[in-house]
Design a protein around this motif. Structure first.
Motif, short mmCIF file in Angstrom:
data_model
loop_
_atom_site.label_atom_id
_atom_site.label_comp_id
_atom_site.label_asym_id
_atom_site.label_seq_id
_atom_site.Cartn_x
_atom_site.Cartn_y
_atom_site.Cartn_z
N VAL A 234 -6.98 4.34 -16.77
CA VAL A 234 -7.44 5.17 -15.66
C VAL A 234 -6.25 5.87 -15.03
O VAL A 234 -5.22 5.26 -14.77
CB VAL A 234 -8.17 4.32 -14.61
N GLN A 235 -6.41 7.16 -14.80
CA GLN A 235 -5.38 7.93 -14.10
C GLN A 235 -5.94 8.38 -12.75
O GLN A 235 -7.08 8.81 -12.65
CB GLN A 235 -4.95 9.16 -14.90
N LEU A 236 -5.11 8.25 -11.72
CA LEU A 236 -5.49 8.68 -10.37
C LEU A 236 -4.53 9.77 -9.93
O LEU A 236 -3.30 9.58 -9.99
CB LEU A 236 -5.42 7.50 -9.41
N VAL A 237 -5.08 10.88 -9.46
CA VAL A 237 -4.26 12.01 -9.04
C VAL A 237 -4.64 12.40 -7.62
O VAL A 237 -5.80 12.76 -7.36
CB VAL A 237 -4.42 13.21 -9.98
N GLU A 238 -3.67 12.32 -6.71
CA GLU A 238 -3.91 12.65 -5.30
C GLU A 238 -3.54 14.10 -5.01
O GLU A 238 -2.72 14.70 -5.71
CB GLU A 238 -3.09 11.75 -4.37
N SER A 239 -4.11 14.60 -3.94
CA SER A 239 -3.74 15.91 -3.42
C SER A 239 -4.10 15.95 -1.94
O SER A 239 -4.84 15.11 -1.46
CB SER A 239 -4.45 17.03 -4.17
N GLY A 240 -3.53 16.93 -1.24
CA GLY A 240 -3.92 17.15 0.14
C GLY A 240 -2.92 16.75 1.19
O GLY A 240 -3.14 16.94 2.38
N GLY A 241 -1.80 16.16 0.80
CA GLY A 241 -0.80 15.80 1.78
C GLY A 241 -0.11 17.02 2.35
O GLY A 241 -0.33 18.15 1.90
N GLY A 242 0.73 16.79 3.35
CA GLY A 242 1.47 17.90 3.94
C GLY A 242 2.00 17.56 5.31
O GLY A 242 2.05 16.40 5.71
N LEU A 243 2.39 18.61 6.01
CA LEU A 243 2.95 18.48 7.36
C LEU A 243 1.91 18.93 8.38
O LEU A 243 1.31 19.99 8.23
CB LEU A 243 4.21 19.33 7.47
N VAL A 244 1.72 18.12 9.41
CA VAL A 244 0.75 18.45 10.44
C VAL A 244 1.28 17.97 11.79
O VAL A 244 2.05 17.02 11.85
CB VAL A 244 -0.62 17.80 10.13
N GLN A 245 0.88 18.63 12.84
CA GLN A 245 1.29 18.22 14.17
C GLN A 245 0.45 17.03 14.64
O GLN A 245 -0.70 16.86 14.21
CB GLN A 245 1.14 19.37 15.16
N ALA A 246 1.01 16.26 15.54
CA ALA A 246 0.28 15.14 16.11
C ALA A 246 -1.02 15.64 16.74
O ALA A 246 -1.05 16.68 17.39
CB ALA A 246 1.13 14.43 17.15
N GLY A 247 -2.08 14.89 16.50
CA GLY A 247 -3.40 15.28 16.97
C GLY A 247 -4.19 16.09 15.96
O GLY A 247 -5.39 16.32 16.15
N GLY A 248 -3.53 16.52 14.92
CA GLY A 248 -4.18 17.33 13.90
C GLY A 248 -4.90 16.50 12.85
O GLY A 248 -5.01 15.27 12.97
N SER A 249 -5.37 17.19 11.81
CA SER A 249 -6.17 16.54 10.77
C SER A 249 -5.67 16.95 9.38
O SER A 249 -5.12 18.04 9.20
CB SER A 249 -7.64 16.94 10.90
N LEU A 250 -5.91 16.06 8.44
CA LEU A 250 -5.66 16.33 7.03
C LEU A 250 -6.73 15.60 6.22
O LEU A 250 -7.26 14.57 6.66
CB LEU A 250 -4.28 15.81 6.58
N ARG A 251 -7.02 16.13 5.04
CA ARG A 251 -7.92 15.43 4.13
C ARG A 251 -7.22 15.24 2.80
O ARG A 251 -6.79 16.20 2.17
CB ARG A 251 -9.23 16.20 3.92
N LEU A 252 -7.14 13.99 2.39
CA LEU A 252 -6.58 13.65 1.09
C LEU A 252 -7.71 13.50 0.07
O LEU A 252 -8.80 13.04 0.42
CB LEU A 252 -5.79 12.35 1.17
N SER A 253 -7.40 13.86 -1.15
CA SER A 253 -8.36 13.69 -2.25
C SER A 253 -7.68 12.93 -3.38
O SER A 253 -6.47 13.02 -3.57
CB SER A 253 -8.83 15.05 -2.78
N CYS A 254 -8.48 12.20 -4.12
CA CYS A 254 -7.97 11.47 -5.28
C CYS A 254 -9.05 11.49 -6.35
O CYS A 254 -10.17 11.01 -6.12
CB CYS A 254 -7.61 10.05 -4.91
N THR A 255 -8.70 12.02 -7.51
CA THR A 255 -9.64 12.10 -8.62
C THR A 255 -9.23 11.13 -9.71
O THR A 255 -8.07 11.10 -10.12
CB THR A 255 -9.71 13.52 -9.18
N ALA A 256 -10.20 10.36 -10.16
CA ALA A 256 -9.97 9.39 -11.23
C ALA A 256 -10.44 9.97 -12.56
O ALA A 256 -11.49 10.59 -12.65
CB ALA A 256 -10.72 8.10 -10.93
#
Length: 121
Positions: free
Chosen positions: A2-24
């Motif tokens: 099984v391979q897992l690949v993440e995406s969606g990281g980055g730089l954000v200010q405090a109080g902000g939002s991010l969404r990470l994804s991981c596909t198997a």
């Protein structure tokens, strides 16, 4: 395998939002539980959240309860981590993880390569 690949990281200010994804990809079983761990600089890797295949069981670490939401789309073999109200202490490398079990072990069988999340204050 099984391979897992993440995406969606980055730089954000405090109080902000991010969404990470991981596909198997590869041979995932019908009871494949997925989740997220994170590791901040000079700290040990810690559990963040997990979700089972039938999407009826989720677990969260206390520091992220009420701010992070884990979900998955089995048709896409993808798990998501919606992170809201981010704090500087959420800064870490986030790792997707998976286990061919009904739960996620402290040392899962499969790991992604990690994606950096940086929260600026």
């Amino acid at each position: 395998q099984v391979q897992l690949v993440e995406s969606g990281g980055g730089l954000v200010q405090a109080g902000g939002s991010l969404r990470l994804s991981c596909t198997a990809s590869g041979r995932t079983s019908s009871r494949y539980t997925m989740g997220w761990f994170r590791q901040a600089p000079a700290k040990e890797r810690e559990f963040v959240a997990s979700i089972n295949w039938s999407v009826d069981s989720t677990y969260y670490a206390d520091p992220v309860k009420g701010r992070f939401t884990i979900s998955r789309d089995n048709a896409k073999n993808t798990v998501y981590l919606q992170m809201n109200s981010l704090k500087s202490e959420d800064t870490a490398v986030y790792y997707c993880a998976g286990d061919p079990l009904y739960y996620l072990r402290s040392q899962p069988k499969n790991w992604g390569q990690g994606t950096q999340v940086t929260v600026s204050s």
